[in-house]
Design a protein around this motif. Structure first.
Motif, mmCIF file in Angstrom:
data_model
loop_
_atom_site.group_PDB
_atom_site.id
_atom_site.type_symbol
_atom_site.label_atom_id
_atom_site.label_comp_id
_atom_site.label_asym_id
_atom_site.label_seq_id
_atom_site.Cartn_x
_atom_site.Cartn_y
_atom_site.Cartn_z
ATOM 1 N N TYR A 59 9.250 12.151 8.674
ATOM 2 C CA TYR A 59 8.612 11.058 9.407
ATOM 3 C C TYR A 59 9.478 10.675 10.598
ATOM 4 C CZ TYR A 59 5.437 10.739 5.482
ATOM 5 O OH TYR A 59 4.489 11.033 4.543
ATOM 6 N N GLY A 60 8.834 10.410 11.726
ATOM 7 C CA GLY A 60 9.562 10.173 12.956
ATOM 8 C C GLY A 60 10.261 8.838 13.019
ATOM 9 N N SER A 61 9.865 7.924 12.141
ATOM 10 C CA SER A 61 10.490 6.603 12.161
ATOM 11 C C SER A 61 10.377 5.975 10.784
ATOM 12 C CB SER A 61 9.808 5.693 13.182
ATOM 13 O OG SER A 61 8.474 5.425 12.791
ATOM 14 N N GLU A 62 11.194 4.950 10.565
ATOM 15 C CA GLU A 62 11.139 4.220 9.299
ATOM 16 C C GLU A 62 9.781 3.551 9.114
ATOM 17 O OE1 GLU A 62 13.249 0.250 7.436
ATOM 18 O OE2 GLU A 62 14.537 1.685 8.495
ATOM 19 N N SER A 63 9.215 3.022 10.198
ATOM 20 C CA SER A 63 7.923 2.346 10.084
ATOM 21 C C SER A 63 6.801 3.331 9.740
ATOM 22 C CB SER A 63 7.596 1.611 11.387
ATOM 23 O OG SER A 63 7.509 2.514 12.477
ATOM 24 N N ALA A 64 6.863 4.551 10.302
ATOM 25 C CA ALA A 64 5.848 5.555 9.966
ATOM 26 C C ALA A 64 5.924 5.925 8.488
ATOM 27 C CB ALA A 64 6.046 6.793 10.830
ATOM 28 N N PHE A 65 7.153 6.077 7.974
ATOM 29 C CA PHE A 65 7.320 6.365 6.553
ATOM 30 C C PHE A 65 6.827 5.201 5.707
ATOM 31 C CE2 PHE A 65 10.288 5.459 2.975
ATOM 32 C CZ PHE A 65 9.753 6.356 2.074
ATOM 33 N N SER A 66 7.191 3.983 6.075
ATOM 34 C CA SER A 66 6.794 2.812 5.293
ATOM 35 C C SER A 66 5.278 2.684 5.233
ATOM 36 C CB SER A 66 7.409 1.549 5.896
ATOM 37 O OG SER A 66 8.822 1.573 5.795
ATOM 38 N N ASN A 67 4.610 2.918 6.349
ATOM 39 C CA ASN A 67 3.145 2.839 6.366
ATOM 40 C C ASN A 67 2.524 3.907 5.468
ATOM 41 O OD1 ASN A 67 3.132 0.680 8.141
ATOM 42 N ND2 ASN A 67 3.029 1.975 9.962
ATOM 43 N N ALA A 68 3.066 5.141 5.518
ATOM 44 C CA ALA A 68 2.537 6.224 4.680
ATOM 45 C C ALA A 68 2.780 5.923 3.203
ATOM 46 C CB ALA A 68 3.207 7.543 5.074
ATOM 47 N N PHE A 69 3.952 5.397 2.899
ATOM 48 C CA PHE A 69 4.278 5.089 1.504
ATOM 49 C C PHE A 69 3.365 3.983 0.972
ATOM 50 C CE2 PHE A 69 6.605 3.204 -2.006
ATOM 51 C CZ PHE A 69 7.135 4.309 -2.650
ATOM 52 N N LYS A 70 3.117 2.966 1.781
ATOM 53 C CA LYS A 70 2.255 1.874 1.329
ATOM 54 C C LYS A 70 0.823 2.344 1.141
ATOM 55 C CE LYS A 70 1.330 -3.024 2.067
ATOM 56 N NZ LYS A 70 1.661 -4.223 2.865
ATOM 57 N N ARG A 71 0.347 3.238 2.008
ATOM 58 C CA ARG A 71 -1.000 3.791 1.818
ATOM 59 C C ARG A 71 -1.101 4.554 0.508
ATOM 60 N NH1 ARG A 71 -0.624 5.047 7.363
ATOM 61 N NH2 ARG A 71 -0.053 7.210 6.853
ATOM 62 N N ALA A 72 -0.024 5.260 0.138
ATOM 63 C CA ALA A 72 -0.053 6.102 -1.065
ATOM 64 C C ALA A 72 0.127 5.300 -2.344
ATOM 65 C CB ALA A 72 1.029 7.175 -0.968
ATOM 66 N N THR A 73 0.950 4.251 -2.314
ATOM 67 C CA THR A 73 1.315 3.548 -3.550
ATOM 68 C C THR A 73 0.830 2.115 -3.629
ATOM 69 O OG1 THR A 73 3.420 2.721 -2.681
ATOM 70 C CG2 THR A 73 3.425 4.937 -3.641
ATOM 71 N N GLY A 74 0.432 1.548 -2.486
ATOM 72 C CA GLY A 74 0.034 0.150 -2.468
ATOM 73 C C GLY A 74 1.193 -0.814 -2.287
ATOM 74 N N LEU A 75 2.426 -0.291 -2.229
ATOM 75 C CA LEU A 75 3.619 -1.110 -2.074
ATOM 76 C C LEU A 75 4.453 -0.594 -0.913
ATOM 77 C CD1 LEU A 75 4.812 -1.360 -5.806
ATOM 78 C CD2 LEU A 75 3.585 -3.123 -4.517
ATOM 79 N N SER A 76 5.163 -1.484 -0.257
ATOM 80 C CA SER A 76 6.125 -1.034 0.742
ATOM 81 C C SER A 76 7.305 -0.386 0.020
ATOM 82 C CB SER A 76 6.621 -2.221 1.563
ATOM 83 O OG SER A 76 7.453 -3.065 0.777
ATOM 84 N N PRO A 77 8.060 0.492 0.671
ATOM 85 C CA PRO A 77 9.214 1.110 0.010
ATOM 86 C C PRO A 77 10.203 0.084 -0.549
ATOM 87 C CG PRO A 77 8.714 2.256 2.049
ATOM 88 C CD PRO A 77 7.842 1.047 2.025
ATOM 89 N N ARG A 78 10.483 -0.976 0.206
ATOM 90 C CA ARG A 78 11.431 -1.981 -0.280
ATOM 91 C C ARG A 78 10.899 -2.696 -1.516
ATOM 92 N NH1 ARG A 78 12.550 -2.276 5.278
ATOM 93 N NH2 ARG A 78 14.801 -2.017 5.726
ATOM 94 N N HIS A 79 9.617 -3.062 -1.484
ATOM 95 C CA HIS A 79 9.015 -3.731 -2.636
ATOM 96 C C HIS A 79 8.986 -2.800 -3.839
ATOM 97 C CE1 HIS A 79 5.424 -6.274 -4.309
ATOM 98 N NE2 HIS A 79 6.530 -6.412 -5.013
ATOM 99 N N TYR A 80 8.663 -1.527 -3.615
ATOM 100 C CA TYR A 80 8.652 -0.548 -4.714
ATOM 101 C C TYR A 80 10.037 -0.449 -5.338
ATOM 102 C CZ TYR A 80 8.224 3.900 -7.171
ATOM 103 O OH TYR A 80 8.245 4.878 -8.133
ATOM 104 N N ARG A 81 11.079 -0.322 -4.506
ATOM 105 C CA ARG A 81 12.449 -0.191 -5.027
ATOM 106 C C ARG A 81 12.823 -1.426 -5.848
ATOM 107 N NH1 ARG A 81 16.618 1.375 -0.625
ATOM 108 N NH2 ARG A 81 16.606 3.473 -1.541
ATOM 109 N N GLU A 82 12.528 -2.619 -5.348
ATOM 110 C CA GLU A 82 12.843 -3.839 -6.088
ATOM 111 C C GLU A 82 12.076 -3.919 -7.399
ATOM 112 O OE1 GLU A 82 11.819 -6.813 -3.279
ATOM 113 O OE2 GLU A 82 13.553 -6.438 -1.959
ATOM 114 N N THR A 83 10.807 -3.515 -7.385
ATOM 115 C CA THR A 83 9.970 -3.629 -8.571
ATOM 116 C C THR A 83 10.441 -2.691 -9.669
ATOM 117 O OG1 THR A 83 8.055 -4.270 -7.243
ATOM 118 C CG2 THR A 83 7.621 -3.430 -9.455
ATOM 119 N N VAL A 84 10.647 -1.417 -9.346
ATOM 120 C CA VAL A 84 11.004 -0.449 -10.380
ATOM 121 C C VAL A 84 12.412 -0.703 -10.912
ATOM 122 C CG1 VAL A 84 9.422 1.311 -9.552
ATOM 123 C CG2 VAL A 84 11.778 1.279 -8.693
#
Length: 322
Positions: free
Chosen positions: A294-319
């Motif tokens: 991914y070309g940027s952190e925001s592009a990755f974060s958007n893709a991750f949220k589309r796939a999981t329903g959570l932002s990467p930071r929220h996912y890390r905190e939750t798990v």
């Protein structure tokens, strides 16, 4: 600290090996291993394990009856069977013997082996429960048949029997490092289970998914490319060329066996890798984004949220809190 996004240098054994890549995500551990000795006529009913279950026969013959799976499976000495874990099952000397509840026998003794039936040891069998991380359960358990037989004549069965016997010995001992040793035997056991599946007749009949795609000789070269370099912006043309197929034929075959189009599979695999890293390491999001193409952190974060329903930071905190 894990460094799960590092890609092996070309030429190393893990380069582009989808099975190795997937096994790195499993977090497999052996949570229970018990042995059974039996003689005469006997049958024991077990509840659904809720985990991947491996049953190996060291001596004698055992019949395995899994609810909803026909016909009963006959396991000879040196053979093994794998259960996806979502169905009750029966172990018996003969399918016609009425089964009794196995749990009271299991609870009555903490010994590594428990006994049922007449006096003697006509039969010796070992069962192991393998616990997997959530990502691995999604990758594996939903794709395996209810019961998979590993024939005694196969190299995988012989190795699986030895590994299970060693695991039981470690768990039953009070020797220094026993838990550590048993924990490292579990991934090796899972390797044998999956190898047996991929080389057996059942592979072509399993549900669509990456495991079935891995068993498909036409699709496997493209899988190795994607797993070997997940950050590269692979094109359909490049992947089809690796499979020696036209783009149209490749795209159709890939979707038929994997359940999703090739580039959708690549995006999904990147998310599996990201989930694994977020659970186990403190890798900065910018580094994860770069390692996954991914070309940027925001592009990755958007893709991750589309796939999981959570932002990467929220996912890390939750798990991690769970």
């Amino acid at each position: 600290m894990d460094a799960p996004l590092s890609v092996p240098a070309p030429g190393t054994p893990a380069w582009g090996d989808p099975l190795t890549e997937a096994l790195e995500l499993t977090g497999v551990r052996c949570v229970l291993s018990r042995g059974l000795t039996a003689a005469g006529a006997w049958a024991l009913a077990f509840p659904a394990p809720g985990r991947l279950k491996v049953q190996a026969v060291l001596q004698g013959t055992v019949w395995l009856l899994v609810e909803g799976a026909e016909p009963p499976v006959r396991l000879e000495a040196g053979g093994a069977a794998v259960l996806a874990g979502d169905r009750p099952y029966i172990l018996a000397s003969d399918p016609a013997v009425p089964a009794v509840d196995a749990l009271p026998l299991l609870r009555a003794s903490a010994e590594p082996f428990f006994h049922t039936g007449d006096d003697g040891r006509d039969t010796v069998t070992i069962g192991a429960h393998l616990e997997l991380d959530t990502t691995a359960e999604d990758l594996l358990l939903s794709l395996l048949p209810p019961v998979l037989q590993v024939g005694a004549a196969t190299a995988e069965a012989r190795t699986a029997c030895w590994l299970m016997e060693q695991t039981l010995r470690e768990l039953a001992s009070d020797r220094p490092g026993a838990s550590f040793a048993a924990g490292h035997l579990a991934p090796l056991l899972l390797v044998q289970v999956l190898r047996a599946f991929l080389t057996g007749a059942d592979a072509g009949h399993c549900p669509t998914g990456w495991l079935r795609a891995l068993a498909d000789e036409r699709i496997a070269p493209a899988l190795r490319l994607m797993h070997g370099d997940p950050s590269r912006p692979w094109t359909l043309a490049e992947l089809a060329r690796a499979a020696a197929m036209s783009r149209t034929s490749f795209a159709k075959r890939f979707k038929d066996v994997a359940g999703v189009p090739p580039l959708a599979y690549l995006r999904r695999w990147r998310m599996h890798r990201a989930e694994h890293t977020l659970r186990r390491a403190d890798t900065p999001l910018s580094a994860i984004a770069s390692a996954l193409g991914y070309g940027s952190e925001s592009a990755f974060s958007n893709a991750f949220k589309r796939a999981t329903g959570l932002s990467p930071r929220h996912y890390r905190e939750t798990v991690r809190s769970a």
